[in-house]
Design a protein around this motif. Structure first.
Motif, PDB file in Angstrom:
ATOM      1  N   ALA A  62     -26.157 -50.331  13.099  1.00  8.56           N
ATOM      2  CA  ALA A  62     -25.928 -52.222  14.129  1.00  8.56           C
ATOM      3  C   ALA A  62     -26.868 -51.762  14.987  1.00  8.56           C
ATOM      4  CB  ALA A  62     -24.503 -51.620  15.087  1.00  8.56           C
ATOM      5  N   GLU A  63     -27.681 -51.003  15.082  1.00 12.28           N
ATOM      6  CA  GLU A  63     -28.737 -51.486  16.444  1.00 12.28           C
ATOM      7  C   GLU A  63     -30.025 -52.164  16.231  1.00 12.28           C
ATOM      8  OE1 GLU A  63     -32.429 -48.995  15.728  1.00 12.28           O
ATOM      9  OE2 GLU A  63     -31.501 -48.057  13.692  1.00 12.28           O
ATOM     10  N   ILE A  64     -30.386 -53.536  17.184  1.00 11.13           N
ATOM     11  CA  ILE A  64     -31.708 -53.918  17.078  1.00 11.13           C
ATOM     12  C   ILE A  64     -32.364 -52.998  18.239  1.00 11.13           C
ATOM     13  CG2 ILE A  64     -29.730 -56.306  16.925  1.00 11.13           C
ATOM     14  CD1 ILE A  64     -30.512 -56.402  20.611  1.00 11.13           C
ATOM     15  N   ALA A  83     -27.733 -73.215  15.322  1.00  8.63           N
ATOM     16  CA  ALA A  83     -28.408 -74.919  14.852  1.00  8.63           C
ATOM     17  C   ALA A  83     -28.873 -74.829  13.587  1.00  8.63           C
ATOM     18  CB  ALA A  83     -28.860 -74.942  15.810  1.00  8.63           C
ATOM     19  N   GLU A  84     -29.215 -73.557  13.134  1.00  6.88           N
ATOM     20  CA  GLU A  84     -29.618 -73.138  11.515  1.00  6.88           C
ATOM     21  C   GLU A  84     -28.356 -73.009  10.820  1.00  6.88           C
ATOM     22  OE1 GLU A  84     -32.755 -70.424  11.797  1.00  6.88           O
ATOM     23  OE2 GLU A  84     -34.089 -71.695  13.235  1.00  6.88           O
ATOM     24  N   ASN A  85     -27.201 -71.791  11.350  1.00  4.27           N
ATOM     25  CA  ASN A  85     -26.350 -71.058  10.997  1.00  4.27           C
ATOM     26  C   ASN A  85     -24.748 -72.111  10.927  1.00  4.27           C
ATOM     27  OD1 ASN A  85     -27.793 -69.147   9.239  1.00  4.27           O
ATOM     28  ND2 ASN A  85     -28.598 -69.731  11.023  1.00  4.27           N
ATOM     29  N   ARG A  86     -25.153 -73.571  11.021  1.00  4.74           N
ATOM     30  CA  ARG A  86     -23.659 -74.892  11.376  1.00  4.74           C
ATOM     31  C   ARG A  86     -22.383 -73.513  10.496  1.00  4.74           C
ATOM     32  NH1 ARG A  86     -24.325 -77.222  15.325  1.00  4.74           N
ATOM     33  NH2 ARG A  86     -26.403 -78.295  15.951  1.00  4.74           N
ATOM     34  N   HIS A  87     -22.806 -73.439   9.243  1.00  2.00           N
ATOM     35  CA  HIS A  87     -21.677 -72.850   8.546  1.00  2.00           C
ATOM     36  C   HIS A  87     -20.937 -71.305   8.977  1.00  2.00           C
ATOM     37  CE1 HIS A  87     -25.231 -70.481   7.152  1.00  2.00           C
ATOM     38  NE2 HIS A  87     -24.172 -69.596   6.940  1.00  2.00           N
ATOM     39  N   GLY A  89     -19.895 -71.487  12.275  1.00  2.00           N
ATOM     40  CA  GLY A  89     -19.011 -71.694  13.191  1.00  2.00           C
ATOM     41  C   GLY A  89     -18.040 -71.597  13.639  1.00  2.00           C
ATOM     42  N   ASN A  90     -17.148 -71.195  12.490  1.00  2.00           N
ATOM     43  CA  ASN A  90     -16.006 -70.607  12.758  1.00  2.00           C
ATOM     44  C   ASN A  90     -15.748 -68.905  12.841  1.00  2.00           C
ATOM     45  OD1 ASN A  90     -15.073 -73.271  12.553  1.00  2.00           O
ATOM     46  ND2 ASN A  90     -14.071 -73.347  10.424  1.00  2.00           N
ATOM     47  N   LEU A  91     -16.851 -68.824  12.444  1.00  2.00           N
ATOM     48  CA  LEU A  91     -16.821 -66.835  13.120  1.00  2.00           C
ATOM     49  C   LEU A  91     -16.373 -66.747  14.300  1.00  2.00           C
ATOM     50  CD1 LEU A  91     -20.157 -66.183  11.299  1.00  2.00           C
ATOM     51  CD2 LEU A  91     -17.575 -65.851  10.060  1.00  2.00           C
ATOM     52  N   PRO A  92     -16.208 -65.265  14.742  1.00  2.00           N
ATOM     53  CA  PRO A  92     -16.029 -65.516  16.114  1.00  2.00           C
ATOM     54  C   PRO A  92     -16.995 -64.938  16.586  1.00  2.00           C
ATOM     55  CG  PRO A  92     -15.013 -63.736  14.893  1.00  2.00           C
ATOM     56  CD  PRO A  92     -15.977 -64.359  14.131  1.00  2.00           C
ATOM     57  N   ARG A  93     -17.413 -65.525  18.275  1.00  2.00           N
ATOM     58  CA  ARG A  93     -18.799 -65.643  18.623  1.00  2.00           C
ATOM     59  C   ARG A  93     -19.394 -64.995  18.625  1.00  2.00           C
ATOM     60  NH1 ARG A  93     -16.930 -66.016  25.224  1.00  2.00           N
ATOM     61  NH2 ARG A  93     -16.234 -63.668  24.680  1.00  2.00           N
ATOM     62  N   LEU A  94     -18.993 -63.197  18.559  1.00  2.00           N
ATOM     63  CA  LEU A  94     -19.588 -61.753  18.647  1.00  2.00           C
ATOM     64  C   LEU A  94     -20.009 -62.391  17.502  1.00  2.00           C
ATOM     65  CD1 LEU A  94     -20.304 -59.424  20.507  1.00  2.00           C
ATOM     66  CD2 LEU A  94     -18.059 -58.257  19.278  1.00  2.00           C
ATOM     67  N   ALA A  95     -19.279 -62.186  16.096  1.00  2.00           N
ATOM     68  CA  ALA A  95     -19.843 -62.036  15.036  1.00  2.00           C
ATOM     69  C   ALA A  95     -21.592 -62.819  15.170  1.00  2.00           C
ATOM     70  CB  ALA A  95     -19.173 -62.639  13.827  1.00  2.00           C
ATOM     71  N   GLY A  96     -21.390 -64.105  15.263  1.00  2.00           N
ATOM     72  CA  GLY A  96     -22.207 -65.022  15.623  1.00  2.00           C
ATOM     73  C   GLY A  96     -23.558 -64.647  16.611  1.00  2.00           C
ATOM     74  N   VAL A  97     -23.414 -63.355  17.532  1.00  2.00           N
ATOM     75  CA  VAL A  97     -24.032 -63.558  18.809  1.00  2.00           C
ATOM     76  C   VAL A  97     -25.037 -62.487  18.138  1.00  2.00           C
ATOM     77  CG1 VAL A  97     -24.803 -62.154  20.651  1.00  2.00           C
ATOM     78  CG2 VAL A  97     -22.992 -64.025  20.343  1.00  2.00           C
ATOM     79  N   THR A  98     -24.199 -61.475  17.630  1.00  2.00           N
ATOM     80  CA  THR A  98     -24.795 -59.691  16.644  1.00  2.00           C
ATOM     81  C   THR A  98     -26.052 -60.591  15.174  1.00  2.00           C
ATOM     82  OG1 THR A  98     -23.051 -58.919  17.180  1.00  2.00           O
ATOM     83  CG2 THR A  98     -23.645 -58.160  15.554  1.00  2.00           C
ATOM     84  N   MET A  99     -25.235 -61.173  15.308  1.00  2.00           N
ATOM     85  CA  MET A  99     -26.329 -62.190  13.399  1.00  2.00           C
ATOM     86  C   MET A  99     -27.591 -62.707  13.866  1.00  2.00           C
ATOM     87  SD  MET A  99     -23.653 -63.360  10.750  1.00  2.00           S
ATOM     88  CE  MET A  99     -21.946 -63.539  11.525  1.00  2.00           C
ATOM     89  N   ARG A 103     -31.389 -60.991  13.578  1.00  2.00           N
ATOM     90  CA  ARG A 103     -32.297 -61.524  13.146  1.00  2.00           C
ATOM     91  C   ARG A 103     -33.847 -61.964  13.366  1.00  2.00           C
ATOM     92  NH1 ARG A 103     -32.009 -67.751  12.376  1.00  2.00           N
ATOM     93  NH2 ARG A 103     -34.375 -68.789  11.534  1.00  2.00           N
ATOM     94  N   HIS A 104     -33.561 -61.939  15.443  1.00  2.00           N
ATOM     95  CA  HIS A 104     -34.734 -62.378  15.561  1.00  2.00           C
ATOM     96  C   HIS A 104     -34.894 -60.229  16.248  1.00  2.00           C
ATOM     97  CE1 HIS A 104     -37.479 -64.541  18.481  1.00  2.00           C
ATOM     98  NE2 HIS A 104     -37.081 -63.257  19.750  1.00  2.00           N
TER      99      HIS A 104
END
Length: 111
Positions: A62-64, A83-87, A89-99, A103-104
């Motif tokens: 799970a590292e970065i 903005a690039e992954n609007r699909h 939008g309903n995921l938990p905040r932590l999941a999106g931040v992690t993704m 990526r970065h």
């Protein structure tokens, strides 16, 4: 107290998630006034980044692998990803931040 819970009528409204979604967090983080007022977005994302970096030190997948960042950079990374992954939008905040962070700040393991 349990008697009171048993007597309360069941709600017919759909259950709302008990977490902030990526979409909600995106709206909060993109509100420039709010972001400057309390730093909530940057602080939350910085905490997630620090945790993911610590996992990497323990050998977790799970590292970065990050580097020093300037204040505001992490929220910009999240905003661009969301903005690039609007699909998402309903995921938990932590999941999106992690993704977004993965990526970065991706890293490749060498075996």
């Amino acid at each position: 107290m349990l008697e009171c819970l048993a007597c309360s009528p069941a709600s017919s409204a759909p259950a709302q998630p008990r977490y902030e979604t990526v979409g909600q967090f995106y709206r909060t983080c993109s509100d420039e006034t709010n972001r400057k007022a309390n730093g909530r977005c940057e602080a939350y994302i910085a905490g997630a980044a620090e945790t993911l970096s610590a996992f990497g030190n323990g050998g977790s997948e799970a590292e970065i692998r990050g580097r020093g960042v300037r204040w505001g950079e992490l929220s910009r990374i999240f905003l661009a990803w969301a903005a690039e992954n609007r699909h998402a939008g309903n995921l938990p905040r932590l999941a999106g931040v992690t993704m977004a962070l993965h990526r970065h700040f991706s890293c490749r393991r060498t075996n």
